[in-house]
Design a protein around this motif. Structure first.
Motif, PDB file in Angstrom:
ATOM      1  N   GLY A  88       0.783  -1.225   0.000  1.00  0.00           N
ATOM      2  CA  GLY A  88       0.000   0.000   0.000  1.00  0.00           C
ATOM      3  C   GLY A  88       0.818   1.280   0.000  1.00  0.00           C
ATOM      4  N   THR A  89       2.151   1.187  -0.167  1.00  0.00           N
ATOM      5  CA  THR A  89       3.020   2.363  -0.181  1.00  0.00           C
ATOM      6  C   THR A  89       3.262   2.815  -1.617  1.00  0.00           C
ATOM      7  OG1 THR A  89       4.144   1.535   1.801  1.00  0.00           O
ATOM      8  CG2 THR A  89       5.246   3.268   0.552  1.00  0.00           C
ATOM      9  N   TRP A  90       3.195   4.121  -1.829  1.00  0.00           N
ATOM     10  CA  TRP A  90       3.466   4.679  -3.158  1.00  0.00           C
ATOM     11  C   TRP A  90       4.961   4.920  -3.317  1.00  0.00           C
ATOM     12  CZ3 TRP A  90      -0.190   5.142  -6.928  1.00  0.00           C
ATOM     13  CH2 TRP A  90      -1.526   4.979  -6.533  1.00  0.00           C
ATOM     14  N   LYS A  91       5.520   4.341  -4.393  1.00  0.00           N
ATOM     15  CA  LYS A  91       6.955   4.461  -4.640  1.00  0.00           C
ATOM     16  C   LYS A  91       7.211   4.823  -6.107  1.00  0.00           C
ATOM     17  CE  LYS A  91       8.467   1.233  -1.040  1.00  0.00           C
ATOM     18  NZ  LYS A  91       9.388   0.113  -0.707  1.00  0.00           N
ATOM     19  N   ALA A  92       8.418   5.301  -6.355  1.00  0.00           N
ATOM     20  CA  ALA A  92       8.790   5.702  -7.713  1.00  0.00           C
ATOM     21  C   ALA A  92       9.061   4.478  -8.575  1.00  0.00           C
ATOM     22  CB  ALA A  92      10.015   6.595  -7.675  1.00  0.00           C
ATOM     23  N   HIS A  93       8.330   4.386  -9.656  1.00  0.00           N
ATOM     24  CA  HIS A  93       8.557   3.353 -10.668  1.00  0.00           C
ATOM     25  C   HIS A  93       9.417   3.921 -11.800  1.00  0.00           C
ATOM     26  CE1 HIS A  93       8.011   0.047 -13.302  1.00  0.00           C
ATOM     27  NE2 HIS A  93       6.903   0.445 -13.911  1.00  0.00           N
ATOM     28  N   MET A  94       9.108   5.152 -12.202  1.00  0.00           N
ATOM     29  CA  MET A  94       9.853   5.846 -13.260  1.00  0.00           C
ATOM     30  C   MET A  94      10.125   7.283 -12.812  1.00  0.00           C
ATOM     31  SD  MET A  94       9.649   3.646 -15.971  1.00  0.00           S
ATOM     32  CE  MET A  94       8.669   2.144 -16.241  1.00  0.00           C
TER      33      MET A  94
END
Length: 620
Positions: free
Chosen positions: A148-154
């Protein structure tokens, strides 16, 4: 982990979707809040003494990417994987000092939820930032991880301005009045100074730009906007002759909204696709308006580089026969997308009674006299091969195209506009923001995403593609199905933007013959294919493409210089384009080329690298 297939640049994108538990949480109620929370944590992590906090903000394993254009290093880089990114940043962030990160608050690139492919959702936003050496913009694409954590993909970052060196444009435009002239008008008005400046009477050019096509003109405008003295040379009689002297029916294959030049857009009433002579005339207007210093009918006699002084000595011969030796600090090679023409020869060719020439020499079918009823074989099925075939057919010749391998076909009236929809069209975002967003994804990721777009275009152009297949024309969608972009950056060809020839092929007005193994030989009146079939011919046009750009550089600057350079185009291990718009392998020598749009975008990056080199920033 993304699956690897035939090439290290063939990737399968992972699936990331937001979870129901996240949707109900107040602090994650909107893309704007998600992006703002992440960006605040990101800026804090960039200033931390270790990369531990940074790791927590980036997707684990190989599913994270950071593409950077000059913000983190003086090169174009693509970093893949959490550990690769954090290891690279660990030794640089104290020096880079990225700070003052701000989300874009309005327009197309404000925070929003995007669904690039089925099973993949991300929060996307443009942002601005400052560094110790300048300022720039970036794009973030955040995904929701399983916990449920938002992280950098690009991530993407690009330096757009050097600290203390703003472009001489917009808020920093020159004054223009007589009272702004150094030394006052007594030392010459604007016109008198321009005449001396164009001839470099009072100074040496800091940068020599070789070629006055779209690459050289954009390059000269960018360099001068950074306050650099620049001389552009060209062998032709007029600016624009690199288009003016091409075949009579040529028009641009990209729409006008995509092809603007730096600082000077085409007028609002400009046609969607520009005829070659109209574009050539525009180049002359642009050169005058941008106050570019151009020497025409000028050729290089010799060029040497001193490693000791880190400067060039270039001997030039001008149109009047006079010679001039200049000593620029840097050279930008802007002679076109490709190198020398690839002109194959075949057994028996000397005995052929007809005409044989390379597609680069084609001007118009009428230059062959009356071609009605003549049998013309065009070898090659890329853009030039199609355009030349159409030109001969429209002048009454019997035309056959010889195809060795599949060709990607996309129509100018349908598929091409689908590629640019929402970015480079009427009512689209500002061109400079579109350029940032358009370059913000790693090239391998662009390939992967283009597969879906290629499928959509295929469906939209189904009738035409089926018609081509029915008459024996092989359509190829690329090794990974990603269409035109991959063919452009890796091969520089293998595609056709259809402006009418496809329907002529479908209708049987232009014939197609397949010969996977090519040509065996010539006879007096025929071309003999590898399998023994004979095609009677009066004219054979070899639309067989061009060599690496380095071959033209070798011809112009010599073996000593060329041997130090890398080959140009195709992709390096990271997925960035080799040698183009970035360090070439030879000090203070840069390759600049590409389409009108790429020249507009990347001329800024080359100019920044040139200026940074002159300022000694790249040595720090």
């Amino acid at each position: 982990m993304a699956a690897l297939t035939a090439s290290p640049h063939d990737i399968v994108l992972p699936h990331f979707k937001k979870h129901e538990t996240v949707v109900s949480e107040k602090e994650f109620a909107s893309p704007e809040k998600i992006a703002r929370k992440w960006l605040t944590s990101f800026e804090s992590a960039l200033g931390a003494p270790s990369t531990n906090d940074l790791k927590a903000l980036i997707v684990e394993g190989e599913e994270s990417w950071w593409r950077d254009h000059l913000a983190l290093s003086w090169d174009l880089r693509t970093l893949r994987g959490q550990s690769t990114i954090t290891n690279f940043l660990g030794s640089r962030m104290a020096k880079v000092q990225m700070h003052n990160l701000k989300l874009q608050e309005g327009g197309k690139f404000k925070p929003g939820m995007q669904h690039p492919i089925e099973g993949l959702e991300w929060v996307e936003s443009m942002f601005s930032f400052d560094t110790a050496q300048g300022s720039g913009k970036g794009m973030l694409r955040l995904v929701c991880t399983p916990n449920g954590t938002w992280k950098a993909h690009m991530l993407y970052t690009v330096l757009l301005e050097l600290k203390g060196v703003p472009e001489i444009a917009c808020y920093h435009r020159p004054h223009g009045g007589n009272n702004s002239l150094k030394g006052g008008a007594i030392e010459g008005n604007w016109y008198e100074r321009r005449e001396r400046q164009k001839e470099f009477v009072d100074e040496e050019p800091t940068v020599l730009v070789i070629g006055a096509g779209q690459s050289g003109l954009n390059m000269g405008a960018r360099l001068q906007a950074l306050g650099m003295s620049c001389l552009i040379i060209d062998k032709n009689e007029r600016v624009g002759d690199n288009w003016r002297h091409r075949y009579r029916t040529l028009v641009t294959h990209d729409p006008v909204q995509y092809t603007h030049m730096a600082y000077m857009k085409f007028p609002d009433n400009w046609p969607l696709f520009t005829p070659k002579d109209k574009l050539a005339d525009w180049f002359e207007i642009y050169a005058s308006a941008m106050e570019l210093n151009i020497w025409l009918k000028t050729k290089i006699q010799s060029a040497t580089f001193s490693d000791k002084t880190q400067s060039w000595t270039v001997d030039l011969t001008r149109g009047d026969g006079k010679t001039r030796t200049i000593k620029p600090s840097q050279v930008v090679f802007c002679t076109g997308h490709a190198g020398e023409p690839k002109i194959p020869t075949f057994p028996g060719q000397d005995s052929f009674k007809g005409t044989v020439y390379h597609g680069s020499q084609h001007l118009d079918a009428t230059f062959q006299g009356d071609v009605k009823g003549k049998k013309v074989i065009v070898v090659g099925t890329g853009n030039s091969g199609h355009d030349i075939s159409q030109n001969y057919y429209e002048n009454g010749a019997t035309v056959t195209m010889l195809q060795r391998a599949g060709t990607y076909v996309i129509s100018a009236k349908t598929g091409l506009f689908m590629l640019h929809e929402g970015m480079y069209d009427e009512g689209g975002p500002p061109t400079e923001d579109a350029d940032v967003a358009g370059q913000s994804l790693p090239i391998p990721v662009q390939f992967a995403l283009n597969v879906g777009m290629t499928d959509k275009i295929k469906e939209a152009e189904k009738v035409s593609l089926e018609g081509l297949a029915k008459v024996g024309f092989k359509v190829d969608f690329g090794s990974d199905g990603s269409g035109i972009f991959r063919k452009y950056v890796t091969r520089g060809g293998g595609y056709y933007i259809d402006v009418g020839a496809s329907q002529l092929i479908i209708d049987g007005k232009i014939k197609v013959e397949q010969s996977p193994d090519g040509i065996k030989c010539f006879e007096e009146n025929a071309l003999v294919l590898a399998d023994g079939r004979k095609l009677n011919a009066d004219v054979v046009v070899l639309a067989t493409g061009f060599d690496n750009m380095r071959t033209t550089l070798r011809k112009a600057l010599g073996d000593t210089v060329a041997d130090r350079c890398k080959d140009v185009w195709d992709l390096d291990a990271e997925g960035e384009i080799n040698a183009m718009w970035r360090p070439s392998g030879h000090p203070k020598l840069w390759f600049m080329g590409g389409s009108l749009a790429l020249c507009r975008t990347y001329s800024r990056f080359v100019a920044l690298q040139v200026k940074a080199t002159e300022m000694g920033l790249t040595e720090a």
